[in-house]
Design a protein around this motif. Sequence first.
Motif, short mmCIF file in Angstrom:
data_model
loop_
_atom_site.label_atom_id
_atom_site.label_comp_id
_atom_site.label_asym_id
_atom_site.label_seq_id
_atom_site.Cartn_x
_atom_site.Cartn_y
_atom_site.Cartn_z
N ASP A 18 0.88 -1.17 0.00
CA ASP A 18 0.00 0.00 0.00
C ASP A 18 0.91 1.21 0.00
OD1 ASP A 18 -1.26 2.24 0.86
OD2 ASP A 18 -2.38 1.30 2.45
N CYS A 19 1.04 1.83 -1.16
CA CYS A 19 2.06 2.86 -1.28
C CYS A 19 1.57 4.17 -0.68
CB CYS A 19 2.39 3.02 -2.74
SG CYS A 19 3.96 3.76 -2.98
N ASN A 20 0.40 4.58 -1.09
CA ASN A 20 -0.08 5.88 -0.60
C ASN A 20 -1.56 5.95 -0.84
OD1 ASN A 20 0.06 8.38 0.43
ND2 ASN A 20 1.01 9.31 -1.34
N SER A 21 -2.24 4.85 -0.59
CA SER A 21 -3.61 4.78 -1.07
C SER A 21 -4.59 5.16 0.02
CB SER A 21 -3.91 3.38 -1.57
OG SER A 21 -4.40 2.60 -0.52
N CYS A 22 -5.86 5.20 -0.34
CA CYS A 22 -6.89 5.59 0.62
C CYS A 22 -7.49 4.36 1.26
CB CYS A 22 -7.97 6.39 -0.07
SG CYS A 22 -9.10 5.38 -0.98
N ASN A 23 -6.95 3.17 1.03
CA ASN A 23 -7.48 1.91 1.58
C ASN A 23 -8.53 1.29 0.71
OD1 ASN A 23 -6.12 1.41 3.82
ND2 ASN A 23 -7.52 2.36 5.23
N GLY A 24 -9.18 2.08 -0.12
CA GLY A 24 -10.24 1.53 -0.96
C GLY A 24 -9.70 0.42 -1.84
N ILE A 27 -8.54 -2.84 0.26
CA ILE A 27 -9.53 -3.80 0.70
C ILE A 27 -10.10 -4.55 -0.48
CG2 ILE A 27 -10.10 -2.72 2.90
CD1 ILE A 27 -12.40 -1.38 1.72
N GLU A 28 -10.06 -3.95 -1.67
CA GLU A 28 -10.52 -4.70 -2.84
C GLU A 28 -9.49 -5.76 -3.22
OE1 GLU A 28 -13.46 -4.34 -2.71
OE2 GLU A 28 -14.17 -3.43 -4.53
N ILE A 95 -6.88 11.22 -8.11
CA ILE A 95 -7.41 12.42 -7.45
C ILE A 95 -6.33 13.11 -6.64
CG2 ILE A 95 -8.20 11.22 -5.39
CD1 ILE A 95 -10.71 12.99 -5.54
N PHE A 96 -5.30 12.37 -6.27
CA PHE A 96 -4.25 12.95 -5.44
C PHE A 96 -3.19 13.67 -6.25
CE2 PHE A 96 -5.04 8.92 -2.79
CZ PHE A 96 -6.16 9.48 -2.22
N CYS A 119 -11.71 3.44 -9.48
CA CYS A 119 -11.53 4.03 -8.14
C CYS A 119 -12.72 3.64 -7.30
CB CYS A 119 -11.40 5.54 -8.24
SG CYS A 119 -11.25 6.34 -6.66
N ALA A 120 -12.68 2.57 -6.56
CA ALA A 120 -11.67 1.53 -6.58
C ALA A 120 -12.06 0.48 -7.64
CB ALA A 120 -11.63 0.88 -5.21
N VAL B 44 1.85 7.56 4.20
CA VAL B 44 0.62 7.72 3.42
C VAL B 44 0.15 9.16 3.43
CG1 VAL B 44 -1.22 6.16 2.80
CG2 VAL B 44 -0.05 5.82 4.92
N ARG B 46 -0.75 12.56 2.09
CA ARG B 46 -0.99 13.08 0.74
C ARG B 46 -1.20 14.58 0.73
NH1 ARG B 46 -5.57 8.97 0.99
NH2 ARG B 46 -4.89 9.28 3.10
N ARG B 66 -11.91 10.37 -0.10
CA ARG B 66 -10.71 9.57 -0.33
C ARG B 66 -9.67 9.73 0.77
NH1 ARG B 66 -13.84 9.90 -4.28
NH2 ARG B 66 -13.84 8.31 -5.88
N GLY B 69 -10.82 4.89 2.42
CA GLY B 69 -11.74 4.14 1.57
C GLY B 69 -12.69 3.27 2.36
N SER B 358 -4.34 5.60 6.70
CA SER B 358 -4.57 6.63 5.69
C SER B 358 -5.49 7.72 6.21
CB SER B 358 -5.08 6.02 4.39
OG SER B 358 -6.32 5.43 4.58
#
Lengths: 169, 362
Positions: A18-24, A27-28, A95-96, A119-120, B44, B46, B66, B69, B358
């Motif tokens: 998970d590099c820099n994600s929002c978790n969405g 979890i997928e 979006i980031f 997304c996602a 994380v 951003r 975002r 998530g 996050s």
Amino acid sequence: MKLIQKAAGKSPWIIHYDCNSCNGCDIEILASLTPIYDAERFGVVNVGNPKHADILIVSGSVNYRSRRVLENIWREMPGPKVVIAVGACACTGGIFSDCYNIIGGVDKVLPVDIYVPGCAPKPEAILDAVVRATEKLVHKREELAARQAEHVAKLRAKDPKGGRNAEKQ
Amino acid sequence: MEDNSFNSLIPFGPQHPVLPEPIQIKLVLEDEKIISAEPAIGYVHRGLEKLAEKKDIHQSIYVVERICGICSFMHALCYCQGLEELTGTEVPPRARYLRTIWGELHRTHSHLLWLGLMADSYGFESLFYQCWRIREKVLDIMEATAGSRVIISANILGGVRRDIGPDMLGHIQKTAKEIADSLRDIEKVFLNDYTVCHRTQGIGILTKEEAYELGAVGPVLRASGVPQDVRSLGYAAYGELDFEPATETAGDSYARTKVRLKELRNALSLIIQAAEKIPEGEISVKLARKPEGETVSRLEQPRGECLYYIKANGTDVLSRVRVRTPTFANIPALLKMLPGHQLSALPVILLSIDPCISCTER
Ligand code: SF4
């Protein structure tokens, strides 16, 4: 060697970062490993150690701090290796991409083989990416083996008596 | 006798099999015992608060979603509630009920996700898979009602984007009952299984005073015996529905599991109640005026109380959005729990606060 090649195509091990994600996306990715989608039926196992892994799944864009970690993980994986970028963020920054701390998509740092937009993205899309990554892995292995064979043949031609020593070089 | 023990420093993370997200914890160990722990974050980050100042108020909904998530709906809801307060907009009752239904669906899926990860942290893989199998039902509802599985973007300023029809409401009620039935099986394992109890009971104890003083929130606080739940303030439709905060007194990882299992049942009953009582009518209204002034908006996320500070200047672009997320408030409590435990208990303690990195780093 042939046997290993054949087997490796049927059981690629993956590592997820998970590099820099929002978790969405994370979890997928996890959901695609669980019974309903069951990526394990393709022989895929999720491992925690980069030294055991063939496929790197990255979710999220790269920031200035996670860049080094990502590069380290990639470097520690034995070749040939395949990188999958999951999610809009990993593909382009998503979006980031306007944020001050973001370098951009994963391909700014690593060579990405497969992009999964969304997304996602749905687990089906991630499964598809894993299957394609397996094909690509087999392809890369064949290429590598061919290159090695070529190299050995060249050495043999130069020094026919070299025998095993020549192969080692 | 000579003392042979020595201290060692172990970096835990940022990439580690039990961690779904990157955080680094630097541990000082004496043999196998944890003496102190220090978190290192930033993997994380951003800069979403800044981004929300660049976009206009409607676009910012998608930015705050975002932040995380897993509870994306709640972030958007908190943000929308703040702006609705600033503009003096009255949200139609049907929209408030729909928000409650979606919010509780999110809590259900988040808690099931957490239960799975918790089981994974002590190596109980089949239980992990069972929890996630049940969770898929919630995600199917989400997809059927809003069109996406995790980030549903159902909130808009002044209401919600989509209505849920009567057939679908019936289906949601039916599914909620089914989930409640299948919960019984996993509850048994989490609460009675010898190995599971061995790994969670007495691990990571946080007393009531400590929890209160360190400012813990959500299930961590309630598992230590403080019945504090922002939902009792009655935002959205919670004021008209019947529910009680789940509490426990032991304050260990076992109590935190128990609180979350109770909350799951609460959430399912809230979904059923809301689907029954939902009134007819509009689902959204226009904002009454441009936002001006500042406000603090709070709500209860699956991980605890979330707080938004919003400052507006009468234009479409906000001058400041500040987010205090639940995990951020729970980290001091985590650092309090760790010392004195074995290194092997670390994954369980870490996961028992349900960390969402996050959220924390935004
Ligand atoms: S692509 Fe979307 S869901 Fe995935 S990490 Fe980015 S914002 Fe989150």
